[in-house]
Design a protein around this motif. Structure first.
Motif, PDB file in Angstrom:
ATOM      1  N   PHE A 137       0.848  -1.185   0.000  1.00 43.95           N
ATOM      2  CA  PHE A 137       0.000   0.000   0.000  1.00 43.95           C
ATOM      3  C   PHE A 137       0.884   1.236   0.000  1.00 43.95           C
ATOM      4  O   PHE A 137       2.055   1.188   0.386  1.00 43.95           O
ATOM      5  N   SER A 184      -1.294   0.677  -6.497  1.00 46.18           N
ATOM      6  CA  SER A 184      -1.753  -0.093  -5.338  1.00 46.18           C
ATOM      7  C   SER A 184      -2.649   0.771  -4.457  1.00 46.18           C
ATOM      8  O   SER A 184      -2.660   2.003  -4.582  1.00 46.18           O
ATOM      9  N   PRO A 185      -3.426   0.155  -3.550  1.00 48.62           N
ATOM     10  CA  PRO A 185      -4.245   0.945  -2.635  1.00 48.62           C
ATOM     11  C   PRO A 185      -3.418   2.056  -1.993  1.00 48.62           C
ATOM     12  O   PRO A 185      -2.331   1.800  -1.466  1.00 48.62           O
ATOM     13  N   THR A 186      -3.933   3.264  -2.078  1.00 47.46           N
ATOM     14  CA  THR A 186      -3.179   4.450  -1.680  1.00 47.46           C
ATOM     15  C   THR A 186      -3.990   5.255  -0.670  1.00 47.46           C
ATOM     16  O   THR A 186      -5.045   5.805  -1.010  1.00 47.46           O
ATOM     17  N   TYR A 187      -3.520   5.304   0.563  1.00 46.88           N
ATOM     18  CA  TYR A 187      -4.211   6.042   1.619  1.00 46.88           C
ATOM     19  C   TYR A 187      -3.848   7.522   1.529  1.00 46.88           C
ATOM     20  O   TYR A 187      -2.681   7.877   1.373  1.00 46.88           O
ATOM     21  N   GLN A 198     -13.427   5.085  -0.891  1.00 46.29           N
ATOM     22  CA  GLN A 198     -12.426   4.834  -1.920  1.00 46.29           C
ATOM     23  C   GLN A 198     -12.911   5.356  -3.260  1.00 46.29           C
ATOM     24  O   GLN A 198     -14.060   5.153  -3.654  1.00 46.29           O
ATOM     25  N   SER A 201      -7.949   4.206  -6.963  1.00 48.63           N
ATOM     26  CA  SER A 201      -7.031   3.477  -6.086  1.00 48.63           C
ATOM     27  C   SER A 201      -6.865   4.141  -4.732  1.00 48.63           C
ATOM     28  O   SER A 201      -6.185   3.598  -3.863  1.00 48.63           O
ATOM     29  N   GLN A 202      -7.470   5.305  -4.561  1.00 48.35           N
ATOM     30  CA  GLN A 202      -7.217   6.086  -3.344  1.00 48.35           C
ATOM     31  C   GLN A 202      -8.290   5.880  -2.290  1.00 48.35           C
ATOM     32  O   GLN A 202      -9.495   5.851  -2.591  1.00 48.35           O
ATOM     33  N   ILE A 203      -7.835   5.761  -1.046  1.00 50.32           N
ATOM     34  CA  ILE A 203      -8.717   5.578   0.102  1.00 50.32           C
ATOM     35  C   ILE A 203      -8.615   6.834   0.950  1.00 50.32           C
ATOM     36  O   ILE A 203      -7.575   7.134   1.538  1.00 50.32           O
ATOM     37  N   GLY A 222      -5.022  -2.499   4.724  1.00 42.32           N
ATOM     38  CA  GLY A 222      -5.342  -3.770   4.104  1.00 42.32           C
ATOM     39  C   GLY A 222      -6.570  -4.459   4.645  1.00 42.32           C
ATOM     40  O   GLY A 222      -6.855  -5.599   4.273  1.00 42.32           O
ATOM     41  N   GLU A 224     -10.819  -3.727   6.493  1.00 42.82           N
ATOM     42  CA  GLU A 224     -11.952  -2.810   6.609  1.00 42.82           C
ATOM     43  C   GLU A 224     -12.083  -2.254   8.024  1.00 42.82           C
ATOM     44  O   GLU A 224     -13.067  -1.568   8.334  1.00 42.82           O
TER      45      GLU A 224
END
Length: 245
Positions: A137, A184-187, A198, A201-203, A222, A224
């Motif tokens: 991430f 990849s998942p991006t906070y 989300q 790809s951004q959270i 990674g 919930e």
């Protein structure tokens, strides 16, 4: 002589001994942070806390938030509010302009003191990359368009750097999430939302901690799993007496 340079992109191995968390824009809301770390049973010897930036401004304790960068378990990226502080310290922004976006807490901070704070914050990277493959991430402040390889390269022109710190195109529906294929998942934070959500790809995890009805949010990367609390409520519950790890 040139001053020291610091990495724009920092890489971290996956955490095989504990948990990884990411906290939204802190804005000096230290009571909420203490409460949430206690709530999740954060173990500073095994767990890590990544931050999407904006440690300072608007809340009640920006100096204590800056001091977090010395904690071995805390891994922040640069936010636009830290960037603004640095700009004031280097003469690129007027103090009054910064005060208008939340920097008024620093009215009593001398120029020399501000320069010392700026020197500490200037070491923060724009991006943190954690793990590899399916466990990977990313953490950054606002938004990025491109894939993992382009993010890893760290070859950011000024307009890309500005997007990473200030961009809201994706959150406001003005940009195509397809531009993030391979990311990849991006906070991230910067754009306040009522709840974690989300887009592409951004959270987005900035739930406006400094506002009366806002909350500080921590998510477990990674998963919930997420926890939120109002700053005023945390203070009323005695969070200030809780020790940081």
């Amino acid at each position: 002589m040139n001053g020291p340079t610091y990495p724009i992109v920092c890489r971290h191995p996956a955490n095989d001994i504990g948990r990884d968390f990411v906290v939204g824009d802190l804005h000096g809301c230290m009571d909420a942070l203490r409460y949430l770390l206690h709530e999740i049973g954060f173990d500073g010897a095994r767990d890590r806390l990544f931050s999407v930036g904006d440690l300072v401004d608007r809340g009640t304790d920006s100096l204590a938030a800056i001091d977090l960068i010395d904690k071995p378990w805390f891994y922040p990226v640069l936010g636009n509010h830290e960037d603004s502080l640095i700009s004031v310290a280097t003469g690129a922004m007027r103090r009054q302009s910064w005060y208008g976006i939340g920097g008024a807490w620093a009215e009593a901070v001398t120029d020399d003191q501000l320069a010392a704070l700026a020197a500490r914050l200037a070491k923060l990277p724009l991006v943190r990359v954690v793990g590899e493959g399916e466990r990977r991430f990313n953490v950054l402040h606002a938004e990025f368009f491109g894939n993992d390889a382009e993010l890893d390269a760290g070859d950011f022109h000024e307009d890309v750097r500005s997007q990473i710190l200030w961009g809201r195109g994706l959150a406001l529906g003005h940009a195509d999430p397809q531009q993030q294929l391979g990311l990849s998942p991006t906070y991230c934070g910067h754009t306040p939302t009522r709840a974690v959500k989300q887009i592409g790809s951004q959270i987005y995890i900035d739930t406006c901690a400094f506002a009366p009805e806002g909350r500080l949010t921590i998510v477990q990367a990674g998963t919930e799993e997420r926890w939120s609390v109002k700053e005023r409520w945390a203070a009323s519950e005695g969070a200030r007496e809780l020790a940081l790890p």
